[in-house]
Design a protein around this motif. Structure first.
Motif, PDB file in Angstrom:
ATOM      1  N   LEU A 168      34.172  39.217  14.201  1.00  0.00           N
ATOM      2  CA  LEU A 168      33.324  40.267  14.763  1.00  0.00           C
ATOM      3  C   LEU A 168      32.311  39.681  15.743  1.00  0.00           C
ATOM      4  CD1 LEU A 168      32.428  42.802  11.908  1.00  0.00           C
ATOM      5  CD2 LEU A 168      33.115  43.370  14.252  1.00  0.00           C
ATOM      6  N   ASN A 169      31.741  38.533  15.399  1.00  0.00           N
ATOM      7  CA  ASN A 169      30.773  37.898  16.299  1.00  0.00           C
ATOM      8  C   ASN A 169      31.395  37.596  17.654  1.00  0.00           C
ATOM      9  OD1 ASN A 169      28.322  37.710  14.773  1.00  0.00           O
ATOM     10  ND2 ASN A 169      29.247  36.109  13.524  1.00  0.00           N
ATOM     11  N   CYS A 218      33.949  39.282  18.975  1.00  0.00           N
ATOM     12  CA  CYS A 218      34.171  40.568  19.641  1.00  0.00           C
ATOM     13  C   CYS A 218      32.864  41.127  20.212  1.00  0.00           C
ATOM     14  CB  CYS A 218      34.776  41.569  18.653  1.00  0.00           C
ATOM     15  SG  CYS A 218      36.419  41.135  18.056  1.00  0.00           S
ATOM     16  N   ILE A 219      31.790  41.037  19.451  1.00  0.00           N
ATOM     17  CA  ILE A 219      30.494  41.580  19.887  1.00  0.00           C
ATOM     18  C   ILE A 219      30.016  40.876  21.145  1.00  0.00           C
ATOM     19  CG2 ILE A 219      28.054  41.762  19.250  1.00  0.00           C
ATOM     20  CD1 ILE A 219      29.067  42.058  16.308  1.00  0.00           C
ATOM     21  N   TYR A 220      30.283  39.585  21.239  1.00  0.00           N
ATOM     22  CA  TYR A 220      29.846  38.813  22.407  1.00  0.00           C
ATOM     23  C   TYR A 220      30.765  39.020  23.607  1.00  0.00           C
ATOM     24  CZ  TYR A 220      28.787  34.732  25.325  1.00  0.00           C
ATOM     25  OH  TYR A 220      28.471  33.907  26.375  1.00  0.00           O
ATOM     26  N   ILE A 252      25.770  38.834  10.311  1.00  0.00           N
ATOM     27  CA  ILE A 252      26.902  39.741  10.499  1.00  0.00           C
ATOM     28  C   ILE A 252      28.061  39.331   9.599  1.00  0.00           C
ATOM     29  CG2 ILE A 252      28.685  40.455  12.148  1.00  0.00           C
ATOM     30  CD1 ILE A 252      26.509  40.472  14.293  1.00  0.00           C
ATOM     31  N   LEU A 296      31.100  46.600  14.711  1.00  0.00           N
ATOM     32  CA  LEU A 296      31.321  46.236  16.107  1.00  0.00           C
ATOM     33  C   LEU A 296      30.631  47.225  17.036  1.00  0.00           C
ATOM     34  CD1 LEU A 296      32.643  44.758  18.459  1.00  0.00           C
ATOM     35  CD2 LEU A 296      34.761  46.021  17.998  1.00  0.00           C
ATOM     36  N   MET A 311      26.652  47.038  16.844  1.00  0.00           N
ATOM     37  CA  MET A 311      26.025  45.879  17.472  1.00  0.00           C
ATOM     38  C   MET A 311      26.127  45.944  18.994  1.00  0.00           C
ATOM     39  SD  MET A 311      24.759  44.592  14.878  1.00  0.00           S
ATOM     40  CE  MET A 311      23.910  43.349  15.849  1.00  0.00           C
ATOM     41  N   VAL A 312      27.265  46.398  19.511  1.00  0.00           N
ATOM     42  CA  VAL A 312      27.389  46.561  20.960  1.00  0.00           C
ATOM     43  C   VAL A 312      26.421  47.645  21.431  1.00  0.00           C
ATOM     44  CG1 VAL A 312      28.915  47.276  22.843  1.00  0.00           C
ATOM     45  CG2 VAL A 312      29.772  45.748  21.061  1.00  0.00           C
ATOM     46  N   ASP A 324      22.974  46.211  21.673  1.00  0.00           N
ATOM     47  CA  ASP A 324      22.805  45.282  22.795  1.00  0.00           C
ATOM     48  C   ASP A 324      22.943  45.953  24.152  1.00  0.00           C
ATOM     49  OD1 ASP A 324      22.485  43.250  20.947  1.00  0.00           O
ATOM     50  OD2 ASP A 324      24.570  42.582  21.065  1.00  0.00           O
ATOM     51  N   CYS A 343      36.455  51.364  19.618  1.00  0.00           N
ATOM     52  CA  CYS A 343      35.902  51.769  18.317  1.00  0.00           C
ATOM     53  C   CYS A 343      35.961  53.283  18.132  1.00  0.00           C
ATOM     54  CB  CYS A 343      34.447  51.309  18.191  1.00  0.00           C
ATOM     55  SG  CYS A 343      34.207  49.526  18.208  1.00  0.00           S
TER      56      CYS A 343
END
Length: 277
Positions: A23-24, A26-28, A82, A121, A124-125, A128, A136
């Motif tokens: 997930l980290n 994907c989020i980045y 996370i 996911l 967090m997106v 940010d 999603c």
């Protein structure tokens, strides 16, 4: 719980932590429109590829002392947080929806794991970037009915067709309810009252959780948003009220419903009607 139960619980926790690590990534990478598959994980500062031992979920960050092994730049504690959150929620789902039941097997934990992954996911997106990824929201509206057809128990249905129909009704109610709020809000306020990503997210949640969950999710997410907003104002951080998107509140309310919120909702309605004991 017996030894076997504890064993599988620990395995699920570790499994969830591994997905939290992904997930980290994907989020980045998703907001930057980068591949989530390659290149391999690397330090965003010095761009050095990370060794496997640096990528151990949760513990890798602890062993490194919260700093890159190579350039010594601090690594945000959000990464292990996370991973830990995903591990906890995966385990919680596993305990609430065990695979072994009296009349056979129950595989609801699989789609709910997928839903938890997508909600973290998206949240967090949204935090940010202030938008929700289509993979999603639209993705949830696509795979929700598929899962519901394969696992009709998600909606308490007895047939595959019944599960699919209930999912599509939930999708329509979830999408339509927030779309109506968005349209009416724009007419009254003369500006967008709600992002369309939130509308699509509600459609996805309706597809996974059914139409009965929608009222609860809207009510609880609005309540949480109000409490957080008032708290920021009381703390003198009024500008932060507008910096937190609504998507994470929706996600939190959906998780509460999935893990037993329907019981709380029934108790609340009984209390409102004066029939609670």
């Amino acid at each position: 719980m017996g030894f076997i139960d504890w064993y599988f619980t620990v395995v699920v926790f570790m499994f969830g932590a591994c997905w939290g690590s992904f997930l980290n990534v994907c989020i980045y990478r998703i907001p930057a429109e980068l591949s989530v598959v390659k290149p391999r994980s690397r330090c965003p500062k010095c761009m050095t590829d990370l060794a496997w031992k640096d990528n151990i979920p949760i513990f890798g960050w602890i062993f490194l002392g919260g700093k890159c092994r190579y350039c010594k730049v601090p690594i945000s504690p959000r990464y292990p947080s996370i991973e830990l959150l995903t591990a906890i929620l995966f385990t919680w789902v596993w305990l609430v929806f065990p695979v072994m039941v009296e009349d056979g097997f129950d595989f609801r934990f699989v789609p709910y794991w997928v839903m938890v992954f997508g909600l973290i996911l998206g949240s967090m997106v949204d935090f940010d970037e202030m938008w929700l990824p289509d993979r999603c929201t639209i993705g949830g509206m696509i795979i929700g009915p598929i899962f519901s057809f394969l696992i009709p128990a998600m909606h308490g249905a007895e047939t595959h067709l019944g599960g699919l129909i209930d999912s599509l009704i939930g999708l329509a109610v979830g999408f339509g309810s927030l779309w109506s709020v968005s349209v009416i809000g724009k007419l009254v306020l003369k500006k967008d009252a709600m992002g369309f990503g939130d509308v699509k997210l509600m459609g996805a949640l309706g597809a996974f959780l059914g139409w009965e969950s929608i009222i609860f999710i809207v009510f609880v997410s609005s309540l949480i948003g109000t409490i957080v907003g008032v708290s920021f104002i009381a703390a003198g951080n009024k500008e932060w009220q507008s910096k937190i998107p609504f998507g994470p509140y929706i996600a939190l309310a959906a998780v509460v419903w999935m893990l037993g919120g329907s019981v709380l909702w029934d108790a609340y309605l009984a209390w409102m009607q004066g029939t609670a004991y």
